[in-house]
Design an enzyme around this catalytic site. Structure first.
Site, PDB file in Angstrom:
ATOM      1  N   SER A  14     -36.967  21.134  44.751  1.00  0.00           N
ATOM      2  CA  SER A  14     -37.106  20.825  46.165  1.00  0.00           C
ATOM      3  C   SER A  14     -37.314  22.113  46.967  1.00  0.00           C
ATOM      4  O   SER A  14     -38.231  22.865  46.675  1.00  0.00           O
ATOM      5  CB  SER A  14     -35.874  20.038  46.628  1.00  0.00           C
ATOM      6  OG  SER A  14     -36.154  19.267  47.759  1.00  0.00           O
ATOM      7  N   ASP A  34     -41.793  10.045  44.507  1.00  0.00           N
ATOM      8  CA  ASP A  34     -41.024  10.910  45.408  1.00  0.00           C
ATOM      9  C   ASP A  34     -41.795  11.080  46.705  1.00  0.00           C
ATOM     10  O   ASP A  34     -42.939  11.547  46.691  1.00  0.00           O
ATOM     11  CB  ASP A  34     -40.805  12.272  44.737  1.00  0.00           C
ATOM     12  CG  ASP A  34     -40.178  13.302  45.652  1.00  0.00           C
ATOM     13  OD1 ASP A  34     -39.610  12.924  46.700  1.00  0.00           O
ATOM     14  OD2 ASP A  34     -40.249  14.509  45.310  1.00  0.00           O
ATOM     15  N   HIS A  69     -37.642  12.518  42.730  1.00  0.00           N
ATOM     16  CA  HIS A  69     -37.380  13.876  43.192  1.00  0.00           C
ATOM     17  C   HIS A  69     -36.545  14.676  42.185  1.00  0.00           C
ATOM     18  O   HIS A  69     -35.398  14.332  41.892  1.00  0.00           O
ATOM     19  CB  HIS A  69     -36.645  13.796  44.532  1.00  0.00           C
ATOM     20  CG  HIS A  69     -36.713  15.041  45.349  1.00  0.00           C
ATOM     21  ND1 HIS A  69     -37.888  15.566  45.826  1.00  0.00           N
ATOM     22  CD2 HIS A  69     -35.736  15.866  45.798  1.00  0.00           C
ATOM     23  CE1 HIS A  69     -37.632  16.643  46.547  1.00  0.00           C
ATOM     24  NE2 HIS A  69     -36.334  16.864  46.531  1.00  0.00           N
TER      25      HIS A  69
END
Length: 512
Positions: A196, A437, A462
């Site tokens: 991320s 995601d 994710h």
């Protein structure tokens, strides 16, 4: 070394402003980029995260590095230091002076405690590489806080001014070099790994510090979600797609619910009725609180829609399983209970508590350099809330007294014409994304060169690929991780070949 001090009321004023502005507009909220799902039940966790505390303590050793406050200035106060936490795992390491690789995980916008167990990619693959494992906590999060405490560090824009991604990756470089020297690992190749926001940091680190890191695995890194490169509706469009593909009736119920919330709220004692219907822990003061809470549930379910339970299916299962004749909001509440569990009451600040240090810290990051223009229009299942840069700037100026820099990320790291630029001067980066995601809408989804590789999975979510392996993992996930390992193995093999040539033909190390 002198440390700046500020009156407590300035910190308090920031907190109160965030509390008040939290309910100002959906468009101002940028979903947290955390690699891990916040709301996980015990049986949802990877096997690596179920390790006992005693086993974990025997493998992971915590250290603190005296980190420089400001890497880019030579004012006297820039030399102030703070204790930056890093954790090492020596269990699988080939040892000093062996050129065994170092896998480095970049902590992001939270403390690194959970990462040690849930980010299983490192421990799962360390044995075959005989790798040393290093986890570094991001400045201003967890226990790596300048100025002695979070209260001091988050007090105002002056103390927060040292808080940005460039400083963070400079921190990481300093810690890595320190570790290599301390443990006689100067010729050990370094692979940096992040998920991320941490994935963005990993890719940017490889670009800015190629002499420190041989390669980077950037999982679910939306590095194109800046400066209008990615569609502003991209995030919420994928959330909508995930729900619609899972259940058309669930999607339609959610889409109709927003107007129903407003209709009920318009009645005498309407907010009280909504509070009772959704069992809110505190009485609702405005419909935004409820809508923002539901928005967060749907986004988290989609963002972390991972096997074997698939949270979107869980939410929709609760909505669709409502007794026949149930009204729209009863169905919606069924989805809340299915996802959050059966609770005495539901905290509307569950996903974003503006009084928490991490919330204030993340708000600063998104109000300074990480300006991601995320919004949604009538083409999604959400009520229209387009991103408005003018109001965003005004809100950030009110909060912190500074103006956001929406073009700085693409200026400093690149973004426009990324394919051409990275093809010409970059190498050894894996961009992995799961297409379910929502943040994949800002990810690199096509390979740029032989060594700038995009790995995508149609059903992935994710940061799923860097979580620990489980027996229940679907074949496509197993193959995605296998591809990542093979690419990293090739990078390291090439490095050993180059190292052997520089050493006049000495034997190439073999750890595979």
């Amino acid at each position: 070394m002198h440390i700046l001090r500020y009156p407590f009321h300035q910190f308090l004023s920031i907190l109160l402003l965030i509390l008040s502005l939290h309910a100002s507009a959906v468009q101002s909220k940028i979903s947290r980029l955390r690699a891990l799902r916040k709301h996980s039940r015990g049986n949802d966790l990877p096997q690596s995260s179920m390790s006992s505390e005693s086993a974990a303590s025997s493998d992971f050793v915590t250290f603190y590095y005296s980190q420089t406050l400001d890497h880019f200035n030579y004012k006297p106060e820039s030399y102030t230091t703070f204790k930056q936490r890093y954790v090492m795992n020596f269990k699988y390491w080939g040892g000093p002076n062996t050129s065994a690789p170092i896998f480095v995980f970049f902590g992001a916008e939270e403390n690194i405690d959970d990462d040690l167990h849930a980010i299983g990619f490192l421990t799962d693959n360390a044995p075959r590489f005989k790798a040393l494992l290093l986890y570094i906590e991001h400045r201003y999060y967890g226990k790596s806080v300048p100025f002695g405490s979070s209260k001091e560090a988050l007090r105002n824009a002056s103390s927060l001014g040292y808080f940005n991604s460039a400083q963070a990756i400079a921190d990481y470089a300093a810690v890595i070099m320190h570790v290599k020297k301390k443990y006689s690992a100067n010729t050990s190749p370094v692979i940096v790994i992040g998920g991320s926001y941490g994935g963005m940091l990993a890719s940017w680190f490889r670009l800015k510090y190629p002499h420190v890191a041989l390669g980077a695995l950037a999982s679910s890194a939306p590095i194109l979600y800046f400066d209008d490169i990615a569609p502003r509706n991209g995030y919420y469009s994928i959330v909508t797609k995930d729900f619609k593909e899972t259940s058309e009736s669930c999607y339609n119920t959610i889409r109709k619910s927003w107007a129903e919330i407003e209709r009920v709220a318009s009645k005498p004692n309407g907010l009280s009725m909504l509070s009772k219907k959704f069992k809110t822990c505190s009485p609702l003061k405005r419909t935004f609180e409820l809508k923002d809470y539901l928005d967060s549930i749907y986004c988290e379910a989609a963002q972390y829609n991972e096997p074997p339970n698939y949270p979107v299916s869980v939410v929709c299962g609760g909505i669709d399983a409502a007794p026949k004749g149930s009204d729209i909001l009863s169905k919606i509440f069924g989805g809340v209970v299915a996802f959050m569990g059966d609770k005495p009451c539901y905290d509307m600040d569950e996903f974003y508590d503006p009084s928490q240090d991490t919330s204030i810290a993340w708000r600063w990051q998104t109000c300074s350099e990480l300006v991601m223009p995320i919004g949604h229009d009538r083409n999604t299942m959400f009520p229209p809330a387009p991103f408005n840069l003018k109001s965003y700037i005004k809100e950030c100026k009110t909060l912190f007294g500074v103006l956001p820099q929406p073009h700085w990320v693409t200026t400093y790291y690149g973004g426009h014409d990324l394919k051409l630029i990275l093809h010409r001067f970059a190498s050894n980066i894996i961009f992995s994304n799961g297409l379910r995601d929502p943040y994949s809408s800002g990810g690199v989804l096509e390979s740029i060169s032989d060594s700038i590789v995009a790995l995508t999975t149609v059903n992935g979510s994710h940061c799923l690929d860097i979580q620990g392996e489980r027996p229940s993992d679907p074949h496509w996930l197993v193959m995605q991780r296998k591809s990542e390992v093979e690419i990293i193995k090739a990078w390291i093999s090439k490095y050993y070949t180059d190292l052997a040539e520089l050493r006049d033909g000495t034997t190439t190390p073999s750890y595979f």
